[in-house]
Design a protein around this motif. Structure first.
Motif, PDB file in Angstrom:
ATOM      1  N   SER A  11       0.810  -1.227   0.000  1.00 41.29           N
ATOM      2  CA  SER A  11       0.000   0.000   0.000  1.00 41.29           C
ATOM      3  C   SER A  11       0.842   1.274   0.000  1.00 41.29           C
ATOM      4  N   CYS A  12       1.885   1.293  -0.802  1.00 44.58           N
ATOM      5  CA  CYS A  12       2.655   2.535  -0.955  1.00 44.58           C
ATOM      6  C   CYS A  12       1.767   3.652  -1.485  1.00 44.58           C
ATOM      7  N   GLY A  13       0.712   3.279  -2.202  1.00 43.91           N
ATOM      8  CA  GLY A  13      -0.216   4.286  -2.703  1.00 43.91           C
ATOM      9  C   GLY A  13      -0.850   5.083  -1.589  1.00 43.91           C
ATOM     10  N   GLN A  14      -1.172   4.426  -0.478  1.00 43.49           N
ATOM     11  CA  GLN A  14      -1.779   5.148   0.641  1.00 43.49           C
ATOM     12  C   GLN A  14      -0.778   6.082   1.311  1.00 43.49           C
ATOM     13  N   VAL A  15       0.464   5.646   1.421  1.00 41.03           N
ATOM     14  CA  VAL A  15       1.501   6.513   1.980  1.00 41.03           C
ATOM     15  C   VAL A  15       1.671   7.740   1.085  1.00 41.03           C
ATOM     16  N   ALA A  16       1.699   7.513  -0.232  1.00 40.71           N
ATOM     17  CA  ALA A  16       1.888   8.608  -1.183  1.00 40.71           C
ATOM     18  C   ALA A  16       0.711   9.580  -1.168  1.00 40.71           C
ATOM     19  N   LEU A  17      -0.498   9.062  -1.062  1.00 40.74           N
ATOM     20  CA  LEU A  17      -1.675   9.932  -0.999  1.00 40.74           C
ATOM     21  C   LEU A  17      -1.616  10.829   0.228  1.00 40.74           C
ATOM     22  N   ARG A  19       1.147  11.840   1.742  1.00 41.43           N
ATOM     23  CA  ARG A  19       2.194  12.845   1.523  1.00 41.43           C
ATOM     24  C   ARG A  19       1.764  13.917   0.527  1.00 41.43           C
ATOM     25  N   ALA A  20       0.894  13.536  -0.400  1.00 48.49           N
ATOM     26  CA  ALA A  20       0.399  14.506  -1.375  1.00 48.49           C
ATOM     27  C   ALA A  20      -0.725  15.357  -0.811  1.00 48.49           C
ATOM     28  N   GLY A  21      -1.172  15.031   0.409  1.00 47.15           N
ATOM     29  CA  GLY A  21      -2.229  15.807   1.048  1.00 47.15           C
ATOM     30  C   GLY A  21      -3.606  15.541   0.495  1.00 47.15           C
ATOM     31  N   ILE A  22      -3.820  14.324  -0.015  1.00 46.61           N
ATOM     32  CA  ILE A  22      -5.111  13.974  -0.616  1.00 46.61           C
ATOM     33  C   ILE A  22      -5.914  13.118   0.362  1.00 46.61           C
ATOM     34  N   ALA A  23      -7.060  13.586   0.737  1.00 43.22           N
ATOM     35  CA  ALA A  23      -7.919  12.852   1.670  1.00 43.22           C
ATOM     36  C   ALA A  23      -8.593  11.690   0.949  1.00 43.22           C
ATOM     37  N   VAL A  24      -8.595  10.543   1.587  1.00 39.96           N
ATOM     38  CA  VAL A  24      -9.190   9.334   1.008  1.00 39.96           C
ATOM     39  C   VAL A  24     -10.396   8.913   1.839  1.00 39.96           C
ATOM     40  N   ASP A  25     -11.550   8.790   1.175  1.00 40.00           N
ATOM     41  CA  ASP A  25     -12.759   8.339   1.862  1.00 40.00           C
ATOM     42  C   ASP A  25     -12.787   6.812   1.965  1.00 40.00           C
ATOM     43  N   GLN A  26     -12.464   6.155   0.854  1.00 42.76           N
ATOM     44  CA  GLN A  26     -12.421   4.696   0.830  1.00 42.76           C
ATOM     45  C   GLN A  26     -11.249   4.255  -0.038  1.00 42.76           C
ATOM     46  N   TYR A  27     -10.550   3.229   0.448  1.00 40.30           N
ATOM     47  CA  TYR A  27      -9.406   2.690  -0.296  1.00 40.30           C
ATOM     48  C   TYR A  27      -9.633   1.199  -0.460  1.00 40.30           C
ATOM     49  N   PHE A  28      -9.838   0.786  -1.709  1.00 44.41           N
ATOM     50  CA  PHE A  28     -10.057  -0.611  -2.040  1.00 44.41           C
ATOM     51  C   PHE A  28      -8.755  -1.179  -2.615  1.00 44.41           C
ATOM     52  N   ALA A  29      -8.387  -2.357  -2.159  1.00 43.06           N
ATOM     53  CA  ALA A  29      -7.113  -2.945  -2.569  1.00 43.06           C
ATOM     54  C   ALA A  29      -7.305  -4.365  -3.077  1.00 43.06           C
ATOM     55  N   SER A  30      -6.662  -4.654  -4.207  1.00 42.42           N
ATOM     56  CA  SER A  30      -6.624  -6.016  -4.729  1.00 42.42           C
ATOM     57  C   SER A  30      -5.210  -6.551  -4.549  1.00 42.42           C
ATOM     58  N   GLU A  31      -5.055  -7.547  -3.712  1.00 40.83           N
ATOM     59  CA  GLU A  31      -3.754  -8.165  -3.427  1.00 40.83           C
ATOM     60  C   GLU A  31      -4.021  -9.587  -2.954  1.00 40.83           C
ATOM     61  N   VAL A 274       8.107   9.385  -5.470  1.00 39.41           N
ATOM     62  CA  VAL A 274       7.801   9.558  -6.890  1.00 39.41           C
ATOM     63  C   VAL A 274       6.289   9.572  -7.085  1.00 39.41           C
ATOM     64  N   ILE A 275       5.596   8.622  -6.457  1.00 39.97           N
ATOM     65  CA  ILE A 275       4.143   8.555  -6.582  1.00 39.97           C
ATOM     66  C   ILE A 275       3.490   9.797  -5.978  1.00 39.97           C
ATOM     67  N   ALA A 276       3.999  10.241  -4.832  1.00 44.37           N
ATOM     68  CA  ALA A 276       3.462  11.445  -4.192  1.00 44.37           C
ATOM     69  C   ALA A 276       3.641  12.659  -5.103  1.00 44.37           C
ATOM     70  N   HIS A 277       4.773  12.729  -5.779  1.00 45.83           N
ATOM     71  CA  HIS A 277       5.027  13.831  -6.717  1.00 45.83           C
ATOM     72  C   HIS A 277       3.984  13.839  -7.831  1.00 45.83           C
ATOM     73  N   ASN A 281      -0.188  16.647  -8.467  1.00 44.84           N
ATOM     74  CA  ASN A 281      -0.913  17.258  -9.587  1.00 44.84           C
ATOM     75  C   ASN A 281      -2.391  16.933  -9.509  1.00 44.84           C
ATOM     76  N   LEU A 282      -2.726  15.749  -9.013  1.00 46.92           N
ATOM     77  CA  LEU A 282      -4.126  15.374  -8.840  1.00 46.92           C
ATOM     78  C   LEU A 282      -4.786  16.241  -7.778  1.00 46.92           C
ATOM     79  N   LYS A 283      -4.069  16.520  -6.704  1.00 46.44           N
ATOM     80  CA  LYS A 283      -4.605  17.372  -5.646  1.00 46.44           C
ATOM     81  C   LYS A 283      -4.976  18.746  -6.194  1.00 46.44           C
ATOM     82  N   GLU A 284      -4.105  19.298  -7.011  1.00 45.69           N
ATOM     83  CA  GLU A 284      -4.375  20.596  -7.622  1.00 45.69           C
ATOM     84  C   GLU A 284      -5.597  20.531  -8.540  1.00 45.69           C
ATOM     85  N   GLU A 285      -5.715  19.400  -9.262  1.00 49.92           N
ATOM     86  CA  GLU A 285      -6.844  19.226 -10.186  1.00 49.92           C
ATOM     87  C   GLU A 285      -8.158  19.126  -9.424  1.00 49.92           C
TER      88      GLU A 285
END
Length: 288
Positions: A11-17, A19-31, A274-277, A281-285
């Motif tokens: 779940s590096c994606g959650q760590v990156a989100l 760090r990017a300051g993006i609030a997550v309501d729900q995080y679904f993971a396939s693993e 890298v993912i947070a970087h 851009n998504l946060k700004e969008e």
């Protein structure tokens, strides 16, 4: 933000989100691997685990805002023979899972998507670009980390560019606690002595004084300059702490695992910064 992460790993994606300051309501993971799932649920107990991607048609999901994933790369890596009996490329046993990512993308129709994979033969890269409808950006993790790790990132997030070079030097992150490092010492067996030479003149010397090391891998002795450090008359592997820092993970992120387990899941992971970087851009969008 509702996020669906395929091949989620640790779940590096959650760590990156975060760090990017993006609030997550729900995080679904396939693993499907229990070891990385253990790490994910330790840090993010609210993660909704969906299981094998092969069953994605039955997933009961809301509208997804962001789809992310790094489909398995083993059959695409330039380090492998393209014409192997196992069927390399996008039809290989593992890398063909890109097509499952594509099915989910087309079925769920997320607002934004991100796919990561290794540098590969141009013909495979062109197929992925055609199917996703975007060209990838090549980013080397050495801009934000002490490891050389070139990866391709396909995304429809606008304005993605190269991260600023942070001039990260491995020497600033190298462990020096001899007692702690004993657990990572490599036994100087005859076969290893023959393969690597002595700690001073052989493979260990390459990392000992290096500013950057080669890509963090599942087996650190696989490539020259990829993780053997001169130590106590011979060599040691990169420590768990060094591996975590190499992927810009928080120190202690894989503390619930054995060293070999940590080595594997970190080697399979994303470089978080890298993912947070990219996601900034998504946060700004989203906020515009």
């Amino acid at each position: 933000m509702k996020v669906l992460s395929l091949f989620d790993g640790i779940s590096c994606g959650q760590v990156a989100l975060e760090r990017a300051g993006i609030a997550v309501d729900q995080y679904f993971a396939s693993e499907i691997d229990k070891t990385p799932i253990k790490v994910t649920q330790y840090h993010y107990p609210n993660t909704i685990q969906l299981g094998d991607i092969s069953g994605h048609e039955a997933w009961d999901l809301p509208k997804i805002d962001l789809l992310i994933g790094g489909s398995p790369c083993q059959d695409l890596s330039r380090g492998r023979t393209i014409n192997s009996s196992k069927g390399e490329g996008l039809e290989g046993d593992r890398s063909q899972l890109f097509w499952r990512y594509l099915e989910v993308l087309r079925t769920r129709k997320p607002t934004f998507f991100l796919l990561e994979n290794v540098r590969m033969d141009k013909k495979h890269e062109e197929v992925i670009s055609r199917e996703l409808g975007v060209q990838p950006i090549l980013i080397n993790s050495n801009l934000v980390s002490y490891q050389n790790r070139e990866r391709l990132y396909w995304t429809n997030i606008p304005g993605v560019s190269q991260p600023e070079d942070q001039q990260v030097n491995f020497q600033d992150f190298k462990d020096n606690d001899a007692e702690y490092l004993q657990r990572f010492k490599v036994k100087d067996t005859p076969s290893r002595l023959k393969m690597w030479g002595s700690g001073v003149s052989g493979s260990c010397k390459n990392v000992t004084a290096a500013e950057k090391i080669n890509c963090i891998t599942l087996k650190q002795d696989r490539w020259k300059n990829s993780g053997l450090v001169e130590f106590d008359g011979f060599c040691r592997y990169l420590s768990t702490r060094e591996l975590e820092l190499g992927q810009t993970l928080p120190v202690g992120y894989t503390q619930m695992l054995s060293f070999r387990q940590s080595e594997k899941v970190i080697g399979n992971a994303w470089t978080v910064d890298v993912i947070a970087h990219i996601l900034k851009n998504l946060k700004e969008e989203v906020e515009s």
